[in-house]
Design an enzyme around this catalytic site. Structure first.
Site, PDB file in Angstrom:
ATOM      1  N   THR A 102      -0.829 -11.339  -6.837  1.00  0.00           N
ATOM      2  CA  THR A 102      -1.924 -12.041  -6.180  1.00  0.00           C
ATOM      3  C   THR A 102      -3.144 -11.121  -6.119  1.00  0.00           C
ATOM      4  OG1 THR A 102      -1.195 -11.318  -3.979  1.00  0.00           O
ATOM      5  CG2 THR A 102      -0.311 -13.400  -4.799  1.00  0.00           C
ATOM      6  N   LYS A 156       5.690  -7.732 -13.632  1.00  0.00           N
ATOM      7  CA  LYS A 156       5.141  -7.983 -12.304  1.00  0.00           C
ATOM      8  C   LYS A 156       5.241  -9.493 -12.121  1.00  0.00           C
ATOM      9  CE  LYS A 156       2.679  -6.992  -8.519  1.00  0.00           C
ATOM     10  NZ  LYS A 156       3.003  -6.000  -7.488  1.00  0.00           N
ATOM     11  N   GLY A 210       0.770  -1.235   0.000  1.00  0.00           N
ATOM     12  CA  GLY A 210       0.000   0.000   0.000  1.00  0.00           C
ATOM     13  C   GLY A 210       0.800   1.284   0.000  1.00  0.00           C
ATOM     14  N   THR A 265       3.424   0.410  -7.220  1.00  0.00           N
ATOM     15  CA  THR A 265       2.952   0.211  -8.594  1.00  0.00           C
ATOM     16  C   THR A 265       2.818   1.546  -9.308  1.00  0.00           C
ATOM     17  OG1 THR A 265       1.718  -1.769  -7.909  1.00  0.00           O
ATOM     18  CG2 THR A 265       1.139  -0.784 -10.033  1.00  0.00           C
TER      19      THR A 265
END
Length: 249
Positions: free
Chosen positions: A48, A44, A19, A23
């Protein structure tokens, strides 16, 4: 590190935790380099929480969009798992074998066909992959310098220093760290965080990204990409990541 001249430079992006926006940071870097005229590969290796494993997950899809790569799905996102868990746990639940060697070779394939490659990890360095192997082991095997993305908020000094200390203890080459999601009007504690970390971390501060409050991830990436070129640390970022000059790629 090996001296394979067939492999282009690249970076492995990790976070101090889930978090932290790694990305978005990886995608912003990919978009910036693409705008410079470089052929940017993205990967990547392990994603998941993928709704439909027959397709790329949200993270891989965002990286593909930002980089404009045409690389096959199984190179950009070789392992796609449904359960929103650590890769080792998700793979066990879904009876999927994670081939560590295949992930490493896939990164090399990308580095043979692009000018710069960005690999984004899953969570932090200590996330388990399979058979006792961790994300940190994947960084070492891929032979890419590490860029650590951290947050400016309470607890980040401990988390960031632990991550960088772990990288140093495991002899992982580290390009530096980048602080993401700095509020536009931070209090003194938040504003001082990047400088405190730079003084303690024995690693270069690669940048501080302002908070990108838009709801749409693509717009957030565009905003961060625009910020990147104007960072006071831009020259340090470029030097440490060693992306090629236009025309020399």
């Amino acid at each position: 590190m090996s001296a394979n001249i067939d492999l282009c430079p690249g970076v492995f992006v990790t976070g101090t935790d889930t978090g932290v926006g790694k990305t978005l940071v990886a995608a912003a870097l990919a978009q910036h380099l693409r705008k410079l005229g470089l052929r940017v590969g993205v990967m990547k290796p392990l994603e998941t929480g993928v709704e439909n494993p027959a397709e790329e997950g949200l993270d891989a899809a965002l990286l593909r969009w930002a980089s404009e790569t045409s690389a096959p799905r199984d190179q950009v996102a070789p392992v796609r798992l449904c359960a929103p868990l650590a890769p080792s746990m998700a793979a066990e639940m879904e009876k999927t074998f994670i081939d560590f060697g295949h992930l490493v070779e896939t990164s090399r394939q990308l580095r043979r066909s692009h000018d710069f490659v960005i690999v984004e990890g899953a969570g932090g360095l200590m996330v388990p992959i399979a058979g006792g192997l961790l994300i940190a082991d994947l960084v070492r095997a891929m032979e890419l310098p590490l860029m650590v993305v951290c947050r400016p908020t309470l607890g980040t000094i401990n988390h960031t220093l632990l991550t960088l200390f772990t990288a140093r203890q495991m002899a992982l080459p580290t390009a530096g760290f980048l602080v993401n999601n700095m509020p536009l009007h931070p209090d003194k504690a938040l504003a001082d965080t990047p400088h405190t970390l730079a003084a303690l971390a024995s690693a270069d501060l690669l940048g501080v990204f302002d908070n990108a409050p838009q709801d749409d991830d693509r717009q957030k990436v565009k905003n961060l990409s625009d910020q990147l070129a104007s960072l006071p640390t831009y020259k340090v970022l470029r030097r440490n990541l060693a992306w090629p000059e236009i025309g020399s790629a």
